[in-house]
Motif scaffolding. Structure first.
Motif, PDB file in Angstrom:
ATOM      1  N   SER A 256      -2.024   4.325   3.396  1.00 26.03           N
ATOM      2  CA  SER A 256      -0.931   3.682   4.146  1.00 26.03           C
ATOM      3  C   SER A 256      -1.166   3.781   5.639  1.00 26.03           C
ATOM      4  CB  SER A 256       0.403   4.345   3.831  1.00 26.03           C
ATOM      5  OG  SER A 256       0.548   4.552   2.461  1.00 26.03           O
ATOM      6  N   ILE A 257      -1.637   4.949   6.063  1.00 24.70           N
ATOM      7  CA  ILE A 257      -1.851   5.166   7.490  1.00 24.70           C
ATOM      8  C   ILE A 257      -3.044   4.362   7.976  1.00 24.70           C
ATOM      9  CG2 ILE A 257      -2.360   6.928   9.239  1.00 24.70           C
ATOM     10  CD1 ILE A 257       0.457   6.984   7.913  1.00 24.70           C
ATOM     11  N   ARG A 258      -4.081   4.305   7.160  1.00 23.17           N
ATOM     12  CA  ARG A 258      -5.242   3.515   7.579  1.00 23.17           C
ATOM     13  C   ARG A 258      -4.885   2.022   7.648  1.00 23.17           C
ATOM     14  NH1 ARG A 258      -9.430   4.197   3.818  1.00 23.17           N
ATOM     15  NH2 ARG A 258      -8.250   5.687   2.578  1.00 23.17           N
ATOM     16  N   ALA A 259      -4.079   1.581   6.700  1.00 24.92           N
ATOM     17  CA  ALA A 259      -3.636   0.181   6.730  1.00 24.92           C
ATOM     18  C   ALA A 259      -2.803  -0.076   7.996  1.00 24.92           C
ATOM     19  CB  ALA A 259      -2.813  -0.134   5.487  1.00 24.92           C
TER      20      ALA A 259
ATOM     21  N   VAL B 149       0.845  -1.197   0.000  1.00 23.74           N
ATOM     22  CA  VAL B 149       0.000   0.000   0.000  1.00 23.74           C
ATOM     23  C   VAL B 149       0.885   1.254   0.000  1.00 23.74           C
ATOM     24  CG1 VAL B 149      -1.743   1.309   1.287  1.00 23.74           C
ATOM     25  CG2 VAL B 149      -1.832  -1.196   1.267  1.00 23.74           C
ATOM     26  N   ARG B 150       1.895   1.248   0.854  1.00 23.35           N
ATOM     27  CA  ARG B 150       2.762   2.415   0.986  1.00 23.35           C
ATOM     28  C   ARG B 150       3.513   2.699  -0.319  1.00 23.35           C
ATOM     29  NH1 ARG B 150       7.611   3.157   0.918  1.00 23.35           N
ATOM     30  NH2 ARG B 150       7.858   0.891   0.895  1.00 23.35           N
ATOM     31  N   ALA B 151       4.069   1.646  -0.916  1.00 25.17           N
ATOM     32  CA  ALA B 151       4.849   1.829  -2.138  1.00 25.17           C
ATOM     33  C   ALA B 151       3.996   2.417  -3.257  1.00 25.17           C
ATOM     34  CB  ALA B 151       5.471   0.501  -2.566  1.00 25.17           C
ATOM     35  N   SER B 152       2.773   1.893  -3.425  1.00 26.41           N
ATOM     36  CA  SER B 152       1.967   2.392  -4.541  1.00 26.41           C
ATOM     37  C   SER B 152       1.434   3.789  -4.240  1.00 26.41           C
ATOM     38  CB  SER B 152       0.845   1.408  -4.891  1.00 26.41           C
ATOM     39  OG  SER B 152      -0.195   1.493  -3.953  1.00 26.41           O
ATOM     40  N   GLU B 153       1.170   4.060  -2.958  1.00 24.70           N
ATOM     41  CA  GLU B 153       0.680   5.401  -2.614  1.00 24.70           C
ATOM     42  C   GLU B 153       1.786   6.456  -2.781  1.00 24.70           C
ATOM     43  OE1 GLU B 153      -0.935   5.964   1.388  1.00 24.70           O
ATOM     44  OE2 GLU B 153      -2.699   6.825   0.423  1.00 24.70           O
ATOM     45  N   ALA B 154       2.994   6.100  -2.378  1.00 26.12           N
ATOM     46  CA  ALA B 154       4.122   7.032  -2.513  1.00 26.12           C
ATOM     47  C   ALA B 154       4.349   7.370  -3.993  1.00 26.12           C
ATOM     48  CB  ALA B 154       5.379   6.421  -1.910  1.00 26.12           C
ATOM     49  N   LYS B 155       4.224   6.368  -4.829  1.00 25.41           N
ATOM     50  CA  LYS B 155       4.372   6.545  -6.268  1.00 25.41           C
ATOM     51  C   LYS B 155       3.304   7.512  -6.790  1.00 25.41           C
ATOM     52  CE  LYS B 155       5.785   2.771  -9.332  1.00 25.41           C
ATOM     53  NZ  LYS B 155       5.251   1.421  -9.599  1.00 25.41           N
ATOM     54  N   LYS B 156       2.086   7.320  -6.300  1.00 26.88           N
ATOM     55  CA  LYS B 156       0.960   8.128  -6.730  1.00 26.88           C
ATOM     56  C   LYS B 156       1.156   9.590  -6.308  1.00 26.88           C
ATOM     57  CE  LYS B 156      -4.088   8.130  -6.352  1.00 26.88           C
ATOM     58  NZ  LYS B 156      -4.577   8.646  -5.080  1.00 26.88           N
TER      59      LYS B 156
END
Ligand SMILES: [Zn+2]
Length: 394
Positions: A280-283, A231-238
């Motif tokens: 990421s934070i919710r996860a 989740v973090r990796a794809s969100e950071a990319k976004k």
């Protein structure tokens, strides 16, 4: 073999009229002839001086086996190492890396390997397996990516050790373990802990029907961490793609570690991150919420919590976390067994042994082959027995 420096050569001669021992059957017989050239056997060096036994081997005219080379008491088969020196090196190899041992005694790497291999082979032959009632099955990746070893540990409360290593993580691999372990011992197994790897689940259900199968805490939390990482990796990319503030930069370990293990700086960063409504934070919060699950004593309450957590997570719209919830639902019975086995097996054992195995694999032993990795793992984690005399040098 010591490469340079002074050498003390100890010439060994057989007793007059002493009969050689047949290397095949172990019986004494008349001498047939002598080998043309003496053999050299490395003994424990003293104060940096290499000690070499020099002995001309005889051949036995054995009434049972025919003409055979003799068996000498200080070495095994064709090994150029005396048993004493092999045990000595293998003991040091428990404390230092193999290359350090080689350097220290001016031996070659393969000499150290042969010594450790001898110790492991002896230990495996004499290992006691009588009271194994709880095992943990795990996989470790090694060597190149997507290459796995299957490892089986004993995880009884009093004794934790490596029992078996196999190449790959197929159903066939684990079947090999059960074949080695034997039917009778398998029937004695009360607890088996593992992760959710399908081939393992299948083989365990088929082979060990008497045992309670547990999906253990370590693997479940590891699965959750993997989801958060995704989740973090794809969100950071976004965020980066949308040209927004890189708030997730350097957050990886903060989200994967327990809050109590964070440094002051990481704690401040976490407090900052919590202000954002990020996936990421919710996860991360879902994972931290889940930690409470392990505190339950009664399986019924744990089950209630698990159901509620899965319901909440399924509504989260975070795909990787939803995948976790689905897996937990599917394997609910095996997960709840964790509570039924509490106190019976060493719960942190699999995690601890897993870390040690990875460390052993990672150490620069020059692991090119499965054989090397296998020997190193047994030597470090097998708690293998040793013959009495090995303690003489300590
Ligand atoms: Zn014989």
């Amino acid at each position: 073999m010591v490469e340079d420096g002074p050498t003390l050569e100890v010439e060994i001669k057989p007793r007059k009229n002493g009969k050689p021992v047949c290397s095949k059957c172990g019986e004494k017989g008349p001498t047939y002839d002598h080998q043309p050239k003496p053999r050299r056997f490395d003994f424990v060096p003293f104060w940096g001086i290499a000690v070499v036994f020099v002995y001309t081997m005889r051949r036995v005219n054995c009434p049972e086996c025919g003409v055979k080379i003799e068996q000498v008491p200080w070495a095994k088969g064709k090994s150029p190492l005396t048993r004493t020196y092999a045990w000595f090196l293998s003991q040091w190899a428990k404390l230092l890396s193999w290359s350090d041992v080689a350097r220290m005694f001016k031996a070659s790497w393969s000499t150290v390997f042969n010594a450790v291999e001898m110790a492991v082979e002896w230990g495996r032959k004499h290992v006691e397996l009588k009271d194994v009632t709880a095992i943990g099955i795990d996989e470790i990746s090694w060597h190149r990516r997507h290459q796995y070893l299957t490892v089986v540990y004993q995880i009884n409360e009093g004794i934790r050790r490596l029992l078996w290593v196999g190449e790959h993580r197929k159903a066939k691999t684990l079947l090999k373990f059960f074949r080695w372990f034997g039917k009778e011992r398998t029937e004695q197994l009360k607890y088996i802990a593992s992760d959710m790897w399908k081939p393992y689940l299948k083989v365990i259900a088929y082979k060990a029907k008497n045992a309670m199968h547990i999906l253990d805490r370590f693997h479940i939390m590891a699965m959750m961490n993997k989801a958060i990482d995704e989740v973090r990796a794809s969100e950071a990319k976004k965020l980066n793609f949308e040209g927004r503030e890189p708030i997730l930069k350097n957050s990886r370990w903060i989200l994967l570690k327990r809050p109590s293990k964070l440094t002051v700086w990481q704690n401040a960063k976490l407090a900052d991150l919590l202000k954002y409504n990020l996936k990421s934070i919710r996860a991360y919060l879902l994972k931290e919420d889940f930690q409470q699950f392990w505190q339950y004593v009664r399986p019924a309450w744990a089950e209630k919590f698990l159901k509620e957590w899965c319901r909440k997570t399924m509504l989260s719209k975070i795909e990787p976390m939803k995948k976790v919830a689905k897996a937990l639902r599917k394997h609910q019975a095996l997960i709840l067994n964790w509570f039924r086995a509490k106190g019976e097996i060493s719960q942190a054992a699999v995690e601890g042994l897993n870390n040690k195995s990875k460390l052993t694999i990672r150490k620069a032993y020059g692991f090119r082959s499965f054989r090397t990795a296998e020997i190193a793992l047994y030597h470090t984690l097998g708690k293998l027995p040793e013959p009495e005399f090995t303690h003489r040098f300590w």
